[in-house]
Design an enzyme around this catalytic site. Structure first.
Site, PDB file in Angstrom:
ATOM      1  N   VAL A   1      -7.631 -17.580   8.356  1.00  0.00           N
ATOM      2  CA  VAL A   1      -8.884 -17.545   9.103  1.00  0.00           C
ATOM      3  C   VAL A   1      -9.978 -18.175   8.248  1.00  0.00           C
ATOM      4  O   VAL A   1     -10.216 -17.756   7.117  1.00  0.00           O
ATOM      5  CB  VAL A   1      -9.267 -16.107   9.485  1.00  0.00           C
ATOM      6  CG1 VAL A   1     -10.658 -16.065  10.129  1.00  0.00           C
ATOM      7  CG2 VAL A   1      -8.227 -15.498  10.430  1.00  0.00           C
TER       8      VAL A   1
ATOM      9  N   PRO B   1       4.733  21.112  -3.293  1.00  0.00           N
ATOM     10  CA  PRO B   1       5.788  20.920  -2.288  1.00  0.00           C
ATOM     11  C   PRO B   1       5.228  20.688  -0.898  1.00  0.00           C
ATOM     12  O   PRO B   1       4.099  21.071  -0.579  1.00  0.00           O
ATOM     13  CB  PRO B   1       6.531  22.251  -2.341  1.00  0.00           C
ATOM     14  CG  PRO B   1       5.434  23.253  -2.621  1.00  0.00           C
ATOM     15  CD  PRO B   1       4.459  22.537  -3.534  1.00  0.00           C
TER      16      PRO B   1
ATOM     17  N   ILE C   1      -0.923   5.334   3.667  1.00  0.00           N
ATOM     18  CA  ILE C   1      -0.257   5.025   4.933  1.00  0.00           C
ATOM     19  C   ILE C   1      -0.666   6.022   6.003  1.00  0.00           C
ATOM     20  O   ILE C   1      -0.829   5.663   7.174  1.00  0.00           O
ATOM     21  CB  ILE C   1       1.267   4.973   4.742  1.00  0.00           C
ATOM     22  CG1 ILE C   1       1.647   3.680   4.007  1.00  0.00           C
ATOM     23  CG2 ILE C   1       1.999   5.064   6.068  1.00  0.00           C
ATOM     24  CD1 ILE C   1       3.117   3.525   3.735  1.00  0.00           C
TER      25      ILE C   1
ATOM     26  N   LEU D   1      -6.677  -0.923   3.884  1.00  0.00           N
ATOM     27  CA  LEU D   1      -7.584  -1.203   2.778  1.00  0.00           C
ATOM     28  C   LEU D   1      -8.914  -1.774   3.246  1.00  0.00           C
ATOM     29  O   LEU D   1      -9.911  -1.683   2.531  1.00  0.00           O
ATOM     30  CB  LEU D   1      -6.921  -2.164   1.792  1.00  0.00           C
ATOM     31  CG  LEU D   1      -5.614  -1.671   1.163  1.00  0.00           C
ATOM     32  CD1 LEU D   1      -5.032  -2.735   0.247  1.00  0.00           C
ATOM     33  CD2 LEU D   1      -5.822  -0.368   0.408  1.00  0.00           C
TER      34      LEU D   1
ATOM     35  N   LYS E   1      11.527  12.615   0.255  1.00  0.00           N
ATOM     36  CA  LYS E   1      10.524  13.146  -0.676  1.00  0.00           C
ATOM     37  C   LYS E   1      10.166  14.566  -0.256  1.00  0.00           C
ATOM     38  O   LYS E   1       9.699  14.794   0.854  1.00  0.00           O
ATOM     39  CB  LYS E   1       9.282  12.250  -0.662  1.00  0.00           C
ATOM     40  CG  LYS E   1       8.118  12.778  -1.490  1.00  0.00           C
ATOM     41  CD  LYS E   1       6.903  11.875  -1.344  1.00  0.00           C
ATOM     42  CE  LYS E   1       5.687  12.468  -2.046  1.00  0.00           C
ATOM     43  NZ  LYS E   1       4.473  11.644  -1.858  1.00  0.00           N
TER      44      LYS E   1
ATOM     45  N   VAL F   1       0.802  -1.208   0.000  1.00  0.00           N
ATOM     46  CA  VAL F   1       0.000   0.000   0.000  1.00  0.00           C
ATOM     47  C   VAL F   1       0.841   1.268   0.000  1.00  0.00           C
ATOM     48  O   VAL F   1       0.297   2.346   0.094  1.00  0.00           O
ATOM     49  CB  VAL F   1      -0.952   0.043   1.211  1.00  0.00           C
ATOM     50  CG1 VAL F   1      -1.931  -1.087   1.152  1.00  0.00           C
ATOM     51  CG2 VAL F   1      -0.170   0.010   2.511  1.00  0.00           C
TER      52      VAL F   1
ATOM     53  N   THR G   1      -1.599   9.144   0.366  1.00  0.00           N
ATOM     54  CA  THR G   1      -2.238   9.261   1.674  1.00  0.00           C
ATOM     55  C   THR G   1      -2.585   7.933   2.334  1.00  0.00           C
ATOM     56  O   THR G   1      -3.051   7.921   3.476  1.00  0.00           O
ATOM     57  CB  THR G   1      -3.536  10.084   1.562  1.00  0.00           C
ATOM     58  OG1 THR G   1      -4.387   9.483   0.561  1.00  0.00           O
ATOM     59  CG2 THR G   1      -3.239  11.522   1.180  1.00  0.00           C
TER      60      THR G   1
END
Length: 515
Positions: free
Chosen positions: A187, A98, A348, A335, A80, A49, A346
Site C-alpha cells: 500500500v 495453571p 492472540i 499490533l 499448554k 505474534v 495474551t
C-alpha cells in the site's frame, strides 16, 4: 457503506491477525452481500505474534470449524497447561500459573481461603498440590479433560503452543477456500472521503485501487491506517511495563516436550521457553534502559537448551495501546491496536476478542458512533485488565539485586491494581469487574507464587469444621497426584490422537515472539 447494505471489507496486512480476521469474516459474512479482500506484500516481513496462547483460542478455532487434532498437526503444536515462573518473587523461586481452578470450593467458600486457613494451622503443602493442571504439568503428562464430573481429569484446562507462521498459513488456506480474495502488493497511498474523512480505498504500487466500506488495519506496529493516516494517537504504558526489546531465537528439540511455557526472570527482563513438536521457541524480553543488546543476547545464548537454529532476531516495541481501536471506518487489530508484552500469552487473545467484538457490533449500511464507541470502550477495558495483571508480576517482587528489579518493585502502579493488591493484602480477596480475562485462580497463583501472603484469611472460612476441611483437602491432593501419574506423556498423546506432524514435512524455522 452503500444504500443496498452491500459491504466490502478490506483487511490491510496478513500475518496472524490478518488471517484470523479473514478466516472468521469469510466464514460468517461472505454471503453474497459482503466481500472480504486481504492485501499483503510478500516483501514486507511480519512479526510472529504468538507461539503460546490461553484457553479461549479453543473457542475461536471451534467457531471456525477447525478440528483440534488437524490444527495441532498443521502448526506443529503442543498442549499448554499453564506457565512456569522462575526467579520472579525471589531468585531461586519457582511457581506455576495453571489453567483451571485450585481445588474445589466448599459450601460456597473459595478454595484458596480454606487453603490459607489450613496453612495457618499447619503444613498443607504448596497450593500447587491442589491443581489438576499443575499436577499433570509437573509430571510432563497430558490428556484432554473427561466429561465424568467425578474424575479429577475433568478439571484440566489447556491452551496451545504452536508455530505462529504455520497458523497464519493454515488460516489463509481456510479463508481463501471460503471466498477471501488475497491481493499481493504494498500500500503506497490511502484515499479518504473529503467530507466524512472515512477511508474509501487503498492504492497499491502498481496503481490499482482497492475500495472498501470497512477497513481492518492489521499492518503491525506501524498502524498504516489507524495511525499513519488517521493519527489516532498511542497511549504509552512503558512507565509500568518498561520492557521494550525482545530477542527471539529458535533451537533444536531437546526431547523435553513439556506441556507448559516457562518464563525465567533475569537481571533486566525474562526469557521464554516454548516447546513445539519440531523445535523449541526461545527469547529474551528486556529493557534497553537497563541492559544492552549484547548482554541480553549473551544471557539468551547461555540459557538456551538445544542447538540454536538461527541467530537472534531483535524486535522493538513500546507497551501500550491506541487511544481508540475503531476510528471512522477503520478497526485496528493485533499490533496495530496495541501491544502488551508477551508474559501471559495474551496477544492472540486480544486479536480474537477484537474480532468477536466486531462481530457483535458489525455495522449495517452506516457506522453508528454509539456502536463504535461501545467497541472502543470494551477494548480499552480488556487492554487495561491485561495490563494490570502483567504489571502485577513485576510489582509483586522482592528482588533487589539489580536496578531494574528495584525500579519495578518500587514504582507507582495504576489505581485499579493498587486497589486489588490492597484488598488481597487484607483478607486474600479478589474481586473481578466487567468480565475480566484473568479469573480468581490466576490472581491467587501470582500472589502466592511471588510470596504476597494476605494478613489473614476471610473469616467466613472459619465457619467450616477444620477436620472435615483438612480431610477433604488431603483427598484432593492425593487424587490429583494419582490422576496425573496415569496420564500419557504429551508426545504419546499427540501421536495417539493423530495430531503429530509428518516426519518428512518439518516446516522452515519461524522466529516469532510468544503471544
Amino acid at each position: 457503506m452503500d444504500d443496498t447494505g452491500n459491504t466490502a471489507v478490506v483487511i490491510v496486512g496478513g500475518g496472524t491477525a490478518g488471517w484470523m480476521a479473514a478466516a472468521a469474516l469469510s466464514r460468517f459474512f461472505s454471503d453474497g452481500r459482503r466481500t472480504i479482500t486481504l492485501v499483503e506484500s510478500d516483501a514486507i516481513g511480519t512479526v510472529g505474534v504468538g507461539e503460546a496462547t490461553i484457553p479461549p483460542l479453543r473457542n475461536f478455532n471451534g467457531m471456525l470449524g477447525i478440528a483440534e487434532n488437524d490444527f495441532l498437526r498443521e502448526t506443529c503444536g503442543t498442549f499448554k497447561l499453564g506457565i512456569e515462573f522462575v526467579n520472579w518473587g525471589r531468585q531461586g523461586d519457582r511457581y506455576f500459573h495453571p489453567f483451571g481452578e485450585y481445588g474445589q470450593d466448599l459450601h460456597g467458600i473459595a478454595f484458596h481461603q480454606l487453603y490459607l486457613r489450613e496453612r495457618a494451622r499447619g503444613d498443607c503443602g504448596p497450593i500447587a498440590d491442589y491443581s489438576m493442571s499443575t499436577a499433570a504439568a509437573a509430571a510432563d503428562r497430558f490428556a484432554r479433560p473427561r466429561p465424568d464430573a467425578q474424575s479429577p481429569l475433568g478439571e484440566i484446562r489447556y491452551a496451545f503452543q504452536f508455530d505462529a507462521g504455520l497458523y497464519a498459513a493454515y488460516l489463509r488456506r481456510l479463508a481463501e477456500r471460503q471466498g477471501t480474495v488475497r491481493r499481493e502488493g504494498r500500500v503506497v497511498h490511502v484515499h479518504r472521503d473529503g467530507e466524512s474523512g472515512d477511508v474509501v480505498s487503498v492504492e497499491l504500487e502498481d496503481g490499482s485501487r482497492i475500495a472498501g466500506d470497512l477497513f481492518l488495519d492489521c499492518s503491525g506496529f506501524r498502524g498504516l491506517l489507524i495511525e499513519e493516516e488517521l493519527g489516532t494517537g498511542y497511549e504509552d504504558w512503558s512507565r509500568w511495563l518498561p520492557m521494550d526489546r525482545a530477542l527471539a531465537m529458535p533451537s533444536a528439540d531437546t526431547g523435553s516436550l513439556n506441556p507448559y511455557t516457562r518464563a525465567t526472570a533475569h537481571g533486566a527482563g525474562w526469557q521464554w521457553r516454548i516447546p513445539l513438536q519440531h523445535r523449541t521457541g526461545n527469547g529474551h524480553v528486556f529493557c534497553s534502559s537497563y541492559m544492552e543488546r549484547d548482554e541480553a543476547e549473551r544471557i539468551l545464548r547461555e540459557h538456551v537448551e538445544g542447538e540454536p537454529l538461527a541467530d537472534p532476531r531483535l524486535l522493538r516495541f513500546t507497551t501500550g495501546m491506541r487511544k481508540r481501536a475503531w476510528v471512522h471506518n477503520v478497526v485496528a487489530l493485533g499490533l496495530s491496536s496495541g501491544f502488551i508484552e508477551p508474559l501471559e500469552s495474551t496477544a492472540i487473545h486480544l486479536v480474537q476478542n477484537g474480532i468477536q467484538r466486531l462481530f457483535a457490533l458489525f455495522p449495517d449500511k452506516r457506522i453508528d458512533p454509539l456502536e463504535r464507541d461501545e467497541y472502543n470502550r470494551g477494548m480499552r477495558e480488556l487492554y487495561e485488565d491485561v495490563r494490570d495483571f502483567v504489571i502485577l508480576h513485576y510489582k509483586a517482587t522482592q528482588r533487589d539485586d539489580t536496578a531494574f528489579w528495584r525500579y519495578v518493585r518500587d514504582m507507582e502502579v495504576p489505581e485499579t491494581l493498587v486497589r486489588k493488591m490492597k484488598l488481597w493484602q487484607l483478607h486474600g480477596r479478589v474481586f473481578r469487574e466487567n468480565a475480566e480475562l484473568f479469573a480468581l485462580p490466576s490472581w491467587v497463583a501470582v500472589m502466592l507464587g511471588q510470596n504476597v501472603w494476605p494478613d489473614r484469611h476471610d473469616p467466613i472460612a472459619d465457619t467450616l469444621d477444620p477436620d472435615k476441611v483438612a480431610g477433604a483437602m488431603a483427598q484432593m491432593r492425593r487424587s490429583y497426584r494419582a490422576a496425573a501419574e496415569r496420564l500419557p506423556t504429551q508426545e504419546a498423546f499427540l501421536r495417539q490422537a493423530g495430531a503429530w506432524h509428518a516426519e518428512d514435512a518439518i516446516p522452515r524455522v519461524q522466529t516469532g515472539a510468544p503471544a
